[in-house]
Design an enzyme around this catalytic site. Structure first.
Site, short mmCIF file in Angstrom:
data_model
loop_
_atom_site.label_atom_id
_atom_site.label_comp_id
_atom_site.label_asym_id
_atom_site.label_seq_id
_atom_site.Cartn_x
_atom_site.Cartn_y
_atom_site.Cartn_z
N LYS A 199 0.83 -1.21 0.00
CA LYS A 199 0.00 0.00 0.00
C LYS A 199 0.87 1.26 0.00
O LYS A 199 0.70 2.15 -0.83
CB LYS A 199 -0.91 -0.01 1.24
CG LYS A 199 -1.58 1.33 1.51
CD LYS A 199 -2.51 1.27 2.69
CE LYS A 199 -1.93 1.75 3.99
NZ LYS A 199 -1.76 3.20 4.13
N ASN A 200 1.79 1.33 0.94
CA ASN A 200 2.51 2.59 1.11
C ASN A 200 3.52 2.86 -0.01
O ASN A 200 3.91 4.01 -0.22
CB ASN A 200 3.21 2.63 2.48
CG ASN A 200 2.20 2.81 3.60
OD1 ASN A 200 1.03 3.13 3.35
ND2 ASN A 200 2.62 2.58 4.83
N CYS B 55 -5.64 7.88 8.89
CA CYS B 55 -5.93 7.22 10.16
C CYS B 55 -5.81 8.20 11.31
O CYS B 55 -4.91 9.04 11.34
CB CYS B 55 -4.93 6.09 10.40
SG CYS B 55 -5.38 4.57 9.58
N ARG C 216 -0.60 14.46 13.14
CA ARG C 216 0.37 14.11 12.11
C ARG C 216 0.82 15.40 11.44
O ARG C 216 0.32 15.77 10.38
CB ARG C 216 -0.22 13.09 11.14
CG ARG C 216 -0.54 11.78 11.84
CD ARG C 216 -1.20 10.77 10.96
NE ARG C 216 -0.26 9.96 10.20
CZ ARG C 216 -0.64 8.91 9.48
NH1 ARG C 216 -1.89 8.55 9.42
NH2 ARG C 216 0.27 8.21 8.81
N ASP D 283 3.25 0.02 12.34
CA ASP D 283 2.10 -0.54 11.63
C ASP D 283 1.83 -2.02 11.98
O ASP D 283 0.84 -2.59 11.53
CB ASP D 283 2.28 -0.40 10.11
CG ASP D 283 2.01 1.02 9.64
OD1 ASP D 283 1.55 1.84 10.45
OD2 ASP D 283 2.28 1.31 8.46
N ARG E 56 -9.35 -0.07 3.49
CA ARG E 56 -8.46 0.97 2.99
C ARG E 56 -7.08 0.39 2.65
O ARG E 56 -6.41 0.90 1.76
CB ARG E 56 -8.25 2.06 4.06
CG ARG E 56 -9.42 3.02 4.24
CD ARG E 56 -9.02 4.14 5.18
NE ARG E 56 -7.65 4.49 4.94
CZ ARG E 56 -6.77 4.85 5.87
NH1 ARG E 56 -7.13 4.92 7.12
NH2 ARG E 56 -5.52 5.14 5.57
C1 UD1 Z 1 3.99 6.53 6.86
C2 UD1 Z 1 3.04 5.40 6.52
C3 UD1 Z 1 2.37 4.86 7.77
C4 UD1 Z 1 3.43 4.47 8.82
C5 UD1 Z 1 4.38 5.63 9.06
C6 UD1 Z 1 5.53 5.26 9.98
C7 UD1 Z 1 2.32 6.02 4.29
C8 UD1 Z 1 1.21 6.45 3.41
N1 UD1 Z 1 2.04 5.90 5.59
O1 UD1 Z 1 3.20 7.58 7.40
O2 UD1 Z 1 1.62 3.70 7.41
O3 UD1 Z 1 2.78 4.17 10.03
O4 UD1 Z 1 4.96 6.06 7.81
O5 UD1 Z 1 6.22 4.16 9.51
O6 UD1 Z 1 3.40 5.73 3.82
N2 UD1 Z 1 6.18 13.86 12.00
C9 UD1 Z 1 6.46 15.13 12.41
N3 UD1 Z 1 6.57 16.12 11.48
C10 UD1 Z 1 6.42 15.89 10.15
C11 UD1 Z 1 6.16 14.57 9.72
C12 UD1 Z 1 6.06 13.56 10.67
O7 UD1 Z 1 6.59 15.39 13.61
O8 UD1 Z 1 6.53 16.83 9.35
C13 UD1 Z 1 6.05 12.77 13.00
C14 UD1 Z 1 4.64 12.18 13.01
O9 UD1 Z 1 3.79 12.95 13.82
C15 UD1 Z 1 4.88 10.82 13.58
C16 UD1 Z 1 6.27 10.46 13.03
O10 UD1 Z 1 6.86 11.69 12.62
O11 UD1 Z 1 4.94 10.88 14.96
C17 UD1 Z 1 6.24 9.48 11.88
O12 UD1 Z 1 5.57 10.03 10.79
P1 UD1 Z 1 5.96 9.71 9.28
O13 UD1 Z 1 7.17 8.85 9.23
O14 UD1 Z 1 5.97 11.00 8.54
O15 UD1 Z 1 4.71 8.85 8.82
P2 UD1 Z 1 3.81 9.05 7.54
O16 UD1 Z 1 4.66 9.34 6.35
O17 UD1 Z 1 2.67 9.94 7.84
#
Ligand code: UD1
Length: 418
Positions: A23-24, A119, A124, A307, A399
């Protein structure tokens, strides 16, 4: 709309099960496809709700999509300009809609991105995404729920990420591949999906080195060519099926999986007493006589994936002893606890830590899929619970899991979709 799953518990699962495309990886590759003009074909694309929503967002931007066969998606990226504003209505359904920020900046030098949904697993933020695109020359304003970004003179630059965010790393890569000069991302995310994105873009003509390590170097190019590319298997779906074998006291061969992507889950299942073997055709998981308690800390890759945390928690509810789970990635990933407690689990949460005391039995009842992975974990709990588990809001599960009921039923599970 089908939104309820009913799981009749008590049957051990036996047989082999094939993992779908990730998916990701699929979602980010769909977005990255707009960086080249022409027809890109993505093979091994899972037919899941999030992918469907992503096709709607592409269509809204003026990019046509068409399923060539069951799992091959064609994306026709037109020449000239495409629209640069994503709608609130679609973006709120899909967190990965935020990936258009980097891709649209790379292609059109401007983007208007509705702050995303997805989710409900914690706040986020997008600060790291913004820091990245700003370092490459984007001017950013946030107004009325939208991020407006444009860049007159984009240029490569060094970006240090305070946390190795998957989405931020992907956004910066997608902008940087078409930004003149050299970009270096330090403390980049190392997830396999990042490597898949880099491989895909490199096959289109991009110059990305170091994906999979914490320093990624990108040299901007002026043009990318459309390609045909097969997406990696979904390591989280694989992990979910592995736990299904172990929790149900069965023996399951999980096919189409890259074992190195899933080592932390293999290690924890073995610690918990399951027999896990790599074979030529996949990973074989045989349940142990009993489930031993294990401690888990979620971390960015190659640490234990957040995850997979809920699915492991479901299994550890039935361990002979107490397990401690620390969630370090998303602060709100313990919503499943109340649902598992309704099934008879004994779990206490304090801050980022859940203490799971094993119980002898779980009982079927009405529960709610609070998010995608929580939903999957409730299916796993339902497989061994006494009686029927009725999972409401199962749309969250659809999803991210392709045909999950049919796949597990093939192994002997008794799941119906309503
Ligand atoms: C992606 C995955 C999700 C997985 C996650 C962590 C997709 C579509 N989703 O989500 O399934 O659970 O990686 O492996 O690929 N954060 C900040 N600032 C930012 C961005 C992130 O503080 O600008 C924090 C978030 O709040 C969270 C952590 O970083 O606590 C991890 O987020 P991130 O690695 O960005 O996850 P996603 O890309 O949203």
């Amino acid at each position: 709309m089908e939104d309820i799953l009913i799981v009749k518990g008590g049957t051990p699962l036996y047989g082999s099960i094939r993992v779908s495309g990730a998916k990701n990886a699929g979602l980010v590759l769909m977005v990255a496809a707009i960086l080249a003009e022409g027809e890109t074909i993505l093979d091994n694309m899972p037919r899941i709700r999030d992918v469907e929503v992503m096709t709607f967002i592409l269509n809204e931007l003026g990019v046509r999509t068409e399923w060539k066969d069951d799992n091959s998606l064609a994306i026709y990226s037109p020449p000239g300009r495409i629209k640069t504003k994503t709608s609130y209505e679609l973006s709120r359904m899909l967190r990965a809609s935020n990936l258009f920020l980097g891709a649209l900046l790379g292609r059109e030098k401007e983007a208007a991105i509705s702050l995303p949904g997805g989710c409900d697993i914690g706040s986020r933020p997008m600060d790291l995404h913004l820091k990245g695109v700003q370092a490459l020359g984007a001017e950013v304003e946030i107004e009325h729920g939208y991020i407006y970004a444009c860049t007159k003179r984009p240029r490569g630059n060094n970006v240090y990420l305070d946390f190795p965010s998957v989405g931020a790393t992907e956004n910066i890569i997608m902008m940087a591949v078409k930004t003149p000069g050299n970009t270096v991302i330090e403390n980049a995310a190392k997830e396999p999906e990042i490597v898949d994105l880099a491989n895909f873009l490199n096959s289109m003509g991009a110059k990305i080195r170091g994906a999979g390590t914490d320093v990624i170097k990108i040299e901007g190019v002026s043009e990318l060519k459309p390609v045909r590319y097969a997406i990696i298997p979904d390591r989280i779906e694989a992990g979910t099926f592995m736990v299904a074998g172990a929790i149900s006291k069965g023996e399951v061969l999980v096919e189409n999986v890259i074992p190195t992507h899933i080592y932390p889950v293999i290690a924890k299942l073995q610690e918990a007493g399951a027999v896990v073997k790599e074979t030529e055709s996949g990973i074989l998981v045989k349940a142990g006589d009993k489930i031993r308690p294990v401690d888990i800390k979620t971390l960015p890759y190659p640490g234990f994936p957040t995850d997979m945390q809920s699915q492991m928690m479901a299994m550890l509810c039935l361990a002979e002893g107490t397990s401690v789970i620390v969630e370090n990635v998303f602060e709100n990933r313990f919503q499943i606890v109340d649902e598992l407690k309704r099934m008879g689990a004994d779990i206490k949460v304090e801050g980022h830590t859940a203490v799971v005391k094993g119980v002898k039995k779980l009982y079927g009842t009405k529960v709610r899929a609070t998010d995608l992975r929580a939903g999957a974990a409730l299916i796993l709990a339902g497989l061994v619970a006494e009686g029927e588990t009725v999972i409401e809001e199962a749309i969250h599960i659809f999803r991210g899991y392709e045909n999950i009921a049919q796949k597990l039923n093939h192994l002997g599970a008794q799941i119906t979709v309503k």
